[in-house]
Design a protein around this motif. Structure first.
Motif, PDB file in Angstrom:
ATOM      1  N   VAL A 209       0.859  -1.189   0.000  1.00 11.69           N
ATOM      2  CA  VAL A 209       0.000   0.000   0.000  1.00 11.69           C
ATOM      3  C   VAL A 209       0.888   1.230   0.000  1.00 11.69           C
ATOM      4  O   VAL A 209       1.799   1.344   0.829  1.00 11.69           O
ATOM      5  CB  VAL A 209      -0.940   0.024   1.228  1.00 11.69           C
ATOM      6  N   SER A 210       0.629   2.136  -0.937  1.00  7.61           N
ATOM      7  CA  SER A 210       1.391   3.386  -0.982  1.00  7.61           C
ATOM      8  C   SER A 210       0.433   4.568  -1.039  1.00  7.61           C
ATOM      9  O   SER A 210      -0.646   4.480  -1.619  1.00  7.61           O
ATOM     10  CB  SER A 210       2.369   3.402  -2.157  1.00  7.61           C
ATOM     11  N   TYR A 211       0.853   5.635  -0.419  1.00  7.50           N
ATOM     12  CA  TYR A 211       0.048   6.851  -0.339  1.00  7.50           C
ATOM     13  C   TYR A 211       0.782   7.971  -1.071  1.00  7.50           C
ATOM     14  O   TYR A 211       1.910   8.292  -0.724  1.00  7.50           O
ATOM     15  CB  TYR A 211      -0.161   7.248   1.120  1.00  7.50           C
ATOM     16  N   ALA A 212       0.136   8.561  -2.070  1.00 11.33           N
ATOM     17  CA  ALA A 212       0.736   9.647  -2.836  1.00 11.33           C
ATOM     18  C   ALA A 212       0.296  11.006  -2.296  1.00 11.33           C
ATOM     19  O   ALA A 212       0.479  12.014  -2.954  1.00 11.33           O
ATOM     20  CB  ALA A 212       0.356   9.510  -4.305  1.00 11.33           C
ATOM     21  N   LEU A 213      -0.290  11.005  -1.123  1.00  8.61           N
ATOM     22  CA  LEU A 213      -0.745  12.230  -0.470  1.00  8.61           C
ATOM     23  C   LEU A 213      -0.733  11.991   1.033  1.00  8.61           C
ATOM     24  O   LEU A 213      -0.577  10.852   1.468  1.00  8.61           O
ATOM     25  CB  LEU A 213      -2.121  12.653  -0.986  1.00  8.61           C
ATOM     26  N   PRO A 214      -0.878  13.022   1.842  1.00  8.29           N
ATOM     27  CA  PRO A 214      -0.840  12.826   3.304  1.00  8.29           C
ATOM     28  C   PRO A 214      -1.868  11.782   3.753  1.00  8.29           C
ATOM     29  O   PRO A 214      -2.994  11.754   3.253  1.00  8.29           O
ATOM     30  CB  PRO A 214      -1.170  14.209   3.857  1.00  8.29           C
ATOM     31  N   ARG A 215      -1.453  10.950   4.707  1.00 15.18           N
ATOM     32  CA  ARG A 215      -2.292   9.826   5.152  1.00 15.18           C
ATOM     33  C   ARG A 215      -3.373  10.212   6.150  1.00 15.18           C
ATOM     34  O   ARG A 215      -4.242   9.395   6.456  1.00 15.18           O
ATOM     35  CB  ARG A 215      -1.400   8.749   5.764  1.00 15.18           C
ATOM     36  N   ALA A 216      -3.341  11.412   6.663  1.00 14.56           N
ATOM     37  CA  ALA A 216      -4.331  11.836   7.666  1.00 14.56           C
ATOM     38  C   ALA A 216      -5.747  11.629   7.133  1.00 14.56           C
ATOM     39  O   ALA A 216      -6.091  12.085   6.044  1.00 14.56           O
ATOM     40  CB  ALA A 216      -4.115  13.296   8.043  1.00 14.56           C
ATOM     41  N   GLY A 217      -6.554  10.911   7.903  1.00 14.05           N
ATOM     42  CA  GLY A 217      -7.946  10.674   7.542  1.00 14.05           C
ATOM     43  C   GLY A 217      -8.161   9.536   6.557  1.00 14.05           C
ATOM     44  O   GLY A 217      -9.303   9.227   6.220  1.00 14.05           O
ATOM     45  N   LEU A 218      -7.090   8.922   6.090  1.00 15.20           N
ATOM     46  CA  LEU A 218      -7.209   7.812   5.147  1.00 15.20           C
ATOM     47  C   LEU A 218      -7.087   6.487   5.891  1.00 15.20           C
ATOM     48  O   LEU A 218      -6.443   6.413   6.930  1.00 15.20           O
ATOM     49  CB  LEU A 218      -6.109   7.909   4.084  1.00 15.20           C
TER      50      LEU A 218
ATOM     51  N   ASP B 164      -3.996  11.497  -5.472  1.00 17.61           N
ATOM     52  CA  ASP B 164      -4.755  12.746  -5.500  1.00 17.61           C
ATOM     53  C   ASP B 164      -5.489  12.851  -6.839  1.00 17.61           C
ATOM     54  O   ASP B 164      -5.366  11.981  -7.714  1.00 17.61           O
ATOM     55  CB  ASP B 164      -3.831  13.950  -5.258  1.00 17.61           C
ATOM     56  N   THR B 165      -6.246  13.924  -7.004  1.00 23.07           N
ATOM     57  CA  THR B 165      -7.046  14.103  -8.209  1.00 23.07           C
ATOM     58  C   THR B 165      -6.183  14.196  -9.465  1.00 23.07           C
ATOM     59  O   THR B 165      -6.524  13.619 -10.506  1.00 23.07           O
ATOM     60  CB  THR B 165      -7.921  15.368  -8.084  1.00 23.07           C
ATOM     61  N   LYS B 166      -5.064  14.893  -9.377  1.00 27.79           N
ATOM     62  CA  LYS B 166      -4.198  15.071 -10.546  1.00 27.79           C
ATOM     63  C   LYS B 166      -3.695  13.728 -11.074  1.00 27.79           C
ATOM     64  O   LYS B 166      -3.783  13.440 -12.271  1.00 27.79           O
ATOM     65  CB  LYS B 166      -3.023  15.987 -10.188  1.00 27.79           C
ATOM     66  N   GLU B 167      -3.177  12.891 -10.174  1.00 33.88           N
ATOM     67  CA  GLU B 167      -2.675  11.584 -10.605  1.00 33.88           C
ATOM     68  C   GLU B 167      -3.810  10.671 -11.053  1.00 33.88           C
ATOM     69  O   GLU B 167      -3.698   9.957 -12.053  1.00 33.88           O
ATOM     70  CB  GLU B 167      -1.869  10.915  -9.485  1.00 33.88           C
ATOM     71  N   GLY B 168      -4.924  10.698 -10.330  1.00 35.98           N
ATOM     72  CA  GLY B 168      -6.074   9.882 -10.709  1.00 35.98           C
ATOM     73  C   GLY B 168      -6.588  10.239 -12.095  1.00 35.98           C
ATOM     74  O   GLY B 168      -6.914   9.362 -12.905  1.00 35.98           O
ATOM     75  N   ARG B 169      -6.650  11.529 -12.375  1.00 34.78           N
ATOM     76  CA  ARG B 169      -7.113  11.989 -13.694  1.00 34.78           C
ATOM     77  C   ARG B 169      -6.133  11.572 -14.782  1.00 34.78           C
ATOM     78  O   ARG B 169      -6.543  11.105 -15.855  1.00 34.78           O
ATOM     79  CB  ARG B 169      -7.277  13.511 -13.668  1.00 34.78           C
TER      80      ARG B 169
ATOM     81  N   LEU C 201      -6.831   4.094  -5.943  1.00 42.81           N
ATOM     82  CA  LEU C 201      -8.012   4.780  -5.425  1.00 42.81           C
ATOM     83  C   LEU C 201      -7.708   6.268  -5.317  1.00 42.81           C
ATOM     84  O   LEU C 201      -6.660   6.656  -4.790  1.00 42.81           O
ATOM     85  CB  LEU C 201      -8.402   4.228  -4.057  1.00 42.81           C
ATOM     86  N   CYS C 202      -8.615   7.093  -5.804  1.00 43.56           N
ATOM     87  CA  CYS C 202      -8.429   8.540  -5.784  1.00 43.56           C
ATOM     88  C   CYS C 202      -9.122   9.113  -4.550  1.00 43.56           C
ATOM     89  O   CYS C 202     -10.356   9.189  -4.494  1.00 43.56           O
ATOM     90  CB  CYS C 202      -8.983   9.155  -7.060  1.00 43.56           C
ATOM     91  N   ALA C 203      -8.318   9.503  -3.562  1.00 43.04           N
ATOM     92  CA  ALA C 203      -8.834   9.920  -2.256  1.00 43.04           C
ATOM     93  C   ALA C 203      -9.873  11.044  -2.337  1.00 43.04           C
ATOM     94  O   ALA C 203     -10.933  10.943  -1.698  1.00 43.04           O
ATOM     95  CB  ALA C 203      -7.677  10.317  -1.340  1.00 43.04           C
ATOM     96  N   PRO C 204      -9.654  12.129  -3.086  1.00 44.37           N
ATOM     97  CA  PRO C 204     -10.675  13.188  -3.126  1.00 44.37           C
ATOM     98  C   PRO C 204     -12.003  12.720  -3.724  1.00 44.37           C
ATOM     99  O   PRO C 204     -13.073  13.124  -3.256  1.00 44.37           O
ATOM    100  CB  PRO C 204     -10.033  14.283  -3.986  1.00 44.37           C
TER     101      PRO C 204
END
Length: 163
Positions: A12-21, A50-55, A97-100
């Motif tokens: 599992v890797s997070y491309a954005l801050p993990r807070a709340g995930l 994030d949205t940019k990478e997901g898009r 998975l796109c967090a936003p």
């Protein structure tokens, strides 16, 4: 159906801050639930973006210029992926998975964020196993399986909001 526990390797890797995930342990639990009894051994990656990478991923791989909630990349469909003769690697694929998008959908559908992540992780893992929802019959079968897996995890019917 395969019996016994799944031998599972989930990165599992997070491309954005993990807070709340959700934690990586949560993603592993949800993937294990989706694969239990369906496959004996699996190696897969889950990436939260994030949205940019997901898009960018959705545009590049699916030709759709927007971020979507979950993308599944089965290993067997990856271009040029061929294991050397005799090497047996249980590579299943990748989930993104796109967090936003997941957060927005959970809010709109009045679902707990963790429950929505669980649903999308199960949904994506089933895609890696070859499940699809291209027609109504396939969609009904896949949705029913998702309901059963999520119920085993103590999570309500993810499609109830549609009724």
């Amino acid at each position: 159906m395969t019996q016994g526990p799944v031998i599972l390797e989930v990165s599992v890797s997070y491309a954005l801050p993990r807070a709340g995930l959700p934690s990586s342990a949560s993603f592993r639990k949800w993937v294990a639930a989706a694969l239990h009894g369906r496959i004996r051994e699996a190696d897969l990656a889950v990436r939260i973006v994030d949205t940019k990478e997901g898009r960018a991923l959705n545009r590049h791989y699916r030709g759709k210029d927007y971020a979507t909630n979950v993308l599944s990349f089965p290993a067997e469909m990856a271009e040029g992926v061929k294991m050397p003769k005799g090497v047996k690697m249980p590579l299943l694929g990748d989930l993104v998975l796109c967090a936003p998008v997941v957060a927005r959908e959970a809010k709109e559908q009045k679902k707990a964020l963790a429950a929505h992540y669980a649903h999308l992780t199960v949904h994506g893992a089933l895609h890696l196993l070859g499940w699809n929802h291209e027609d109504d019959r396939e969609a009904e079968a896949m949705e029913q399986l998702e309901r059963e897996i999520l119920a085993e995890l103590g999570i309500d019917d993810p499609y109830a909001f549609e009724d």
